[in-house]
Scaffold this motif. Structure first.
Motif, mmCIF file in Angstrom:
data_model
loop_
_atom_site.group_PDB
_atom_site.id
_atom_site.type_symbol
_atom_site.label_atom_id
_atom_site.label_comp_id
_atom_site.label_asym_id
_atom_site.label_seq_id
_atom_site.Cartn_x
_atom_site.Cartn_y
_atom_site.Cartn_z
ATOM 1 N N TYR A 20 -1.640 29.893 8.235
ATOM 2 C CA TYR A 20 -1.589 29.890 9.687
ATOM 3 C C TYR A 20 -0.766 31.073 10.171
ATOM 4 O O TYR A 20 0.231 31.439 9.547
ATOM 5 N N LYS A 21 -1.199 31.665 11.284
ATOM 6 C CA LYS A 21 -0.423 32.722 11.929
ATOM 7 C C LYS A 21 -0.337 32.405 13.407
ATOM 8 O O LYS A 21 -1.351 32.281 14.096
ATOM 9 N N GLN A 22 0.895 32.267 13.905
ATOM 10 C CA GLN A 22 1.124 31.959 15.308
ATOM 11 C C GLN A 22 0.921 33.204 16.162
ATOM 12 O O GLN A 22 0.960 34.333 15.659
ATOM 13 N N SER A 23 0.777 33.007 17.459
ATOM 14 C CA SER A 23 0.561 34.129 18.377
ATOM 15 C C SER A 23 1.760 35.069 18.435
ATOM 16 O O SER A 23 1.608 36.247 18.741
ATOM 17 N N ASP A 24 2.979 34.564 18.114
ATOM 18 C CA ASP A 24 4.168 35.426 18.112
ATOM 19 C C ASP A 24 4.337 36.182 16.794
ATOM 20 O O ASP A 24 5.318 36.894 16.609
ATOM 21 N N GLY A 25 3.383 36.052 15.861
ATOM 22 C CA GLY A 25 3.441 36.777 14.589
ATOM 23 C C GLY A 25 4.043 35.988 13.436
ATOM 24 O O GLY A 25 4.036 36.443 12.295
ATOM 25 N N THR A 26 4.571 34.799 13.703
ATOM 26 C CA THR A 26 5.124 33.966 12.640
ATOM 27 C C THR A 26 3.997 33.519 11.710
ATOM 28 O O THR A 26 2.973 33.032 12.166
ATOM 29 N N GLU A 27 4.231 33.721 10.393
ATOM 30 C CA GLU A 27 3.211 33.384 9.402
ATOM 31 C C GLU A 27 3.674 32.213 8.543
ATOM 32 O O GLU A 27 4.825 32.155 8.139
ATOM 33 N N TRP A 28 2.749 31.301 8.236
ATOM 34 C CA TRP A 28 3.016 30.131 7.402
ATOM 35 C C TRP A 28 2.214 30.263 6.114
ATOM 36 O O TRP A 28 1.006 30.469 6.147
ATOM 37 N N PHE A 29 2.898 30.120 4.974
ATOM 38 C CA PHE A 29 2.270 30.215 3.667
ATOM 39 C C PHE A 29 2.490 28.920 2.884
ATOM 40 O O PHE A 29 3.592 28.369 2.901
ATOM 41 N N VAL A 30 1.473 28.460 2.190
ATOM 42 C CA VAL A 30 1.627 27.392 1.204
ATOM 43 C C VAL A 30 1.892 28.100 -0.114
ATOM 44 O O VAL A 30 1.156 29.018 -0.496
ATOM 45 N N THR A 31 2.972 27.701 -0.801
ATOM 46 C CA THR A 31 3.392 28.407 -2.005
ATOM 47 C C THR A 31 3.474 27.475 -3.205
ATOM 48 O O THR A 31 3.601 26.262 -3.074
ATOM 49 N N GLY A 32 3.411 28.079 -4.366
ATOM 50 C CA GLY A 32 3.614 27.378 -5.632
ATOM 51 C C GLY A 32 4.315 28.334 -6.572
ATOM 52 O O GLY A 32 4.142 29.550 -6.484
ATOM 53 N N GLY A 33 5.134 27.788 -7.460
ATOM 54 C CA GLY A 33 5.850 28.672 -8.360
ATOM 55 C C GLY A 33 6.623 27.941 -9.428
ATOM 56 O O GLY A 33 6.412 26.748 -9.672
ATOM 57 N N TYR A 34 7.552 28.663 -10.032
ATOM 58 C CA TYR A 34 8.342 28.124 -11.134
ATOM 59 C C TYR A 34 9.807 28.483 -10.941
ATOM 60 O O TYR A 34 10.137 29.594 -10.530
ATOM 61 N N TYR A 35 10.683 27.538 -11.226
ATOM 62 C CA TYR A 35 12.122 27.682 -11.068
ATOM 63 C C TYR A 35 12.783 27.498 -12.437
ATOM 64 O O TYR A 35 12.381 26.614 -13.202
ATOM 65 N N ILE A 36 13.765 28.332 -12.761
ATOM 66 C CA ILE A 36 14.550 28.137 -13.980
ATOM 67 C C ILE A 36 16.027 28.111 -13.615
ATOM 68 O O ILE A 36 16.449 28.705 -12.627
ATOM 69 N N GLY A 37 16.796 27.413 -14.425
ATOM 70 C CA GLY A 37 18.230 27.326 -14.189
ATOM 71 C C GLY A 37 19.005 27.556 -15.471
ATOM 72 O O GLY A 37 18.535 27.242 -16.562
ATOM 73 N N ALA A 38 20.177 28.117 -15.321
ATOM 74 C CA ALA A 38 21.098 28.334 -16.438
ATOM 75 C C ALA A 38 22.429 27.688 -16.067
ATOM 76 O O ALA A 38 23.348 28.363 -15.595
ATOM 77 N N PRO A 39 22.558 26.348 -16.257
ATOM 78 C CA PRO A 39 23.820 25.684 -15.929
ATOM 79 C C PRO A 39 24.980 26.298 -16.702
ATOM 80 O O PRO A 39 24.855 26.596 -17.894
ATOM 81 N N GLU A 40 26.082 26.500 -16.011
ATOM 82 C CA GLU A 40 27.282 27.124 -16.574
ATOM 83 C C GLU A 40 26.971 28.486 -17.203
ATOM 84 O O GLU A 40 27.608 28.914 -18.153
ATOM 85 N N PHE A 41 25.940 29.144 -16.685
ATOM 86 C CA PHE A 41 25.496 30.472 -17.111
ATOM 87 C C PHE A 41 25.074 30.509 -18.572
ATOM 88 O O PHE A 41 25.018 31.574 -19.181
ATOM 89 N N GLU A 42 24.751 29.353 -19.162
ATOM 90 C CA GLU A 42 24.247 29.291 -20.534
ATOM 91 C C GLU A 42 22.744 29.582 -20.496
ATOM 92 O O GLU A 42 21.981 28.820 -19.929
ATOM 93 N N THR A 43 22.334 30.670 -21.115
ATOM 94 C CA THR A 43 20.933 31.060 -21.070
ATOM 95 C C THR A 43 20.098 30.458 -22.197
ATOM 96 O O THR A 43 18.877 30.510 -22.141
ATOM 97 N N ASP A 44 20.741 29.880 -23.208
ATOM 98 C CA ASP A 44 19.979 29.204 -24.254
ATOM 99 C C ASP A 44 19.259 28.010 -23.647
ATOM 100 O O ASP A 44 19.870 27.146 -23.039
ATOM 101 N N GLY A 45 17.951 27.977 -23.794
ATOM 102 C CA GLY A 45 17.166 26.867 -23.279
ATOM 103 C C GLY A 45 16.991 26.849 -21.774
ATOM 104 O O GLY A 45 16.634 25.821 -21.210
ATOM 105 N N MET A 46 17.228 27.986 -21.101
ATOM 106 C CA MET A 46 17.124 27.951 -19.647
ATOM 107 C C MET A 46 15.701 27.667 -19.178
ATOM 108 O O MET A 46 15.513 27.092 -18.117
ATOM 109 N N PHE A 47 14.696 28.017 -19.974
ATOM 110 C CA PHE A 47 13.333 27.694 -19.573
ATOM 111 C C PHE A 47 13.054 26.208 -19.767
ATOM 112 O O PHE A 47 12.131 25.662 -19.180
ATOM 113 N N ASP A 48 13.879 25.523 -20.581
ATOM 114 C CA ASP A 48 13.771 24.070 -20.702
ATOM 115 C C ASP A 48 14.277 23.388 -19.445
ATOM 116 O O ASP A 48 13.953 22.234 -19.181
#
Length: 179
Positions: A139-167
């Motif tokens: 959707y795009k509003q008349s004032d130029g504001t655009e709305w997107f439906v998105t999908g993606g992937y999130y990863i986290g590294a608790p306590e900055f530990e990168t071992d297994g961050m994709f887990d």
């Protein structure tokens, strides 16, 4: 597979950043204002996130997550500020990514292995996170504001530990609004 997909999209974002000055009229860098609302999930966890742009490259994120598996349960809430970059291709296709450190609070409960008692714990949490998303403008509003439906992937590294961050990763769906 998740790691390859994430690294491919991240590489594309970096390549797009380096070529931003050479972009054609069909590819535009993001406007200075935007926001996201998303929900993420994997087999044992689900969560939500809310983010706001703070200028051209900075993004403020609030997120929460609930995890439950094998008698262990936790709820975590965090906030972070980090780098954000997005591109819109052909005025309808969105690619965005962000990386940020976070601070938060986590409460957990589990059954003690030796005594059988239920143990409750509350602690401070911190770490780093990143996500990549693709989206389609719906959707795009008349004032130029655009709305997107998105999908993606999130990863986290608790306590900055990168071992297994994709887990620690989650798939997500959401809405991105560009103003």
């Amino acid at each position: 597979m998740k790691k390859i997909l994430f690294m491919t999209v991240l590489a594309l974002l970096c390549a797009g950043q380096m070529n931003a000055q050479e972009a054609t009229s069909s590819t535009t860098a993001s406007p200075d204002r935007g926001g996201d609302l998303y929900f993420n999930f994997n087999g044992d966890a689900f969560g939500f996130g809310l983010g706001f742009d703070m200028g051209k490259y900075w993004h403020l994120i609030f997120r929460g997550e609930s995890y439950s598996a094998h008698g262990y349960e936790s709820d975590a809430y965090a906030a972070g500020v980090g780098l954000n970059k997005r591109f819109v291709f052909g005025n309808f296709f969105l690619v965005q990514g962000r990386i940020y450190p976070y601070l938060g609070w986590m409460k957990s409960s589990y059954k003690d292995y030796y005594t059988g008692d239920k143990v409750k714990d509350t602690e401070f949490t911190y770490g780093a996170a990143a996500d990549v998303n693709v989206g389609i403008r719906v959707y795009k509003q008349s004032d130029g504001t655009e709305w997107f439906v998105t999908g993606g992937y999130y990863i986290g590294a608790p306590e900055f530990e990168t071992d297994g961050m994709f887990d620690n990763g989650c798939w997500g769906v959401g809405v991105t609004i560009l103003m």
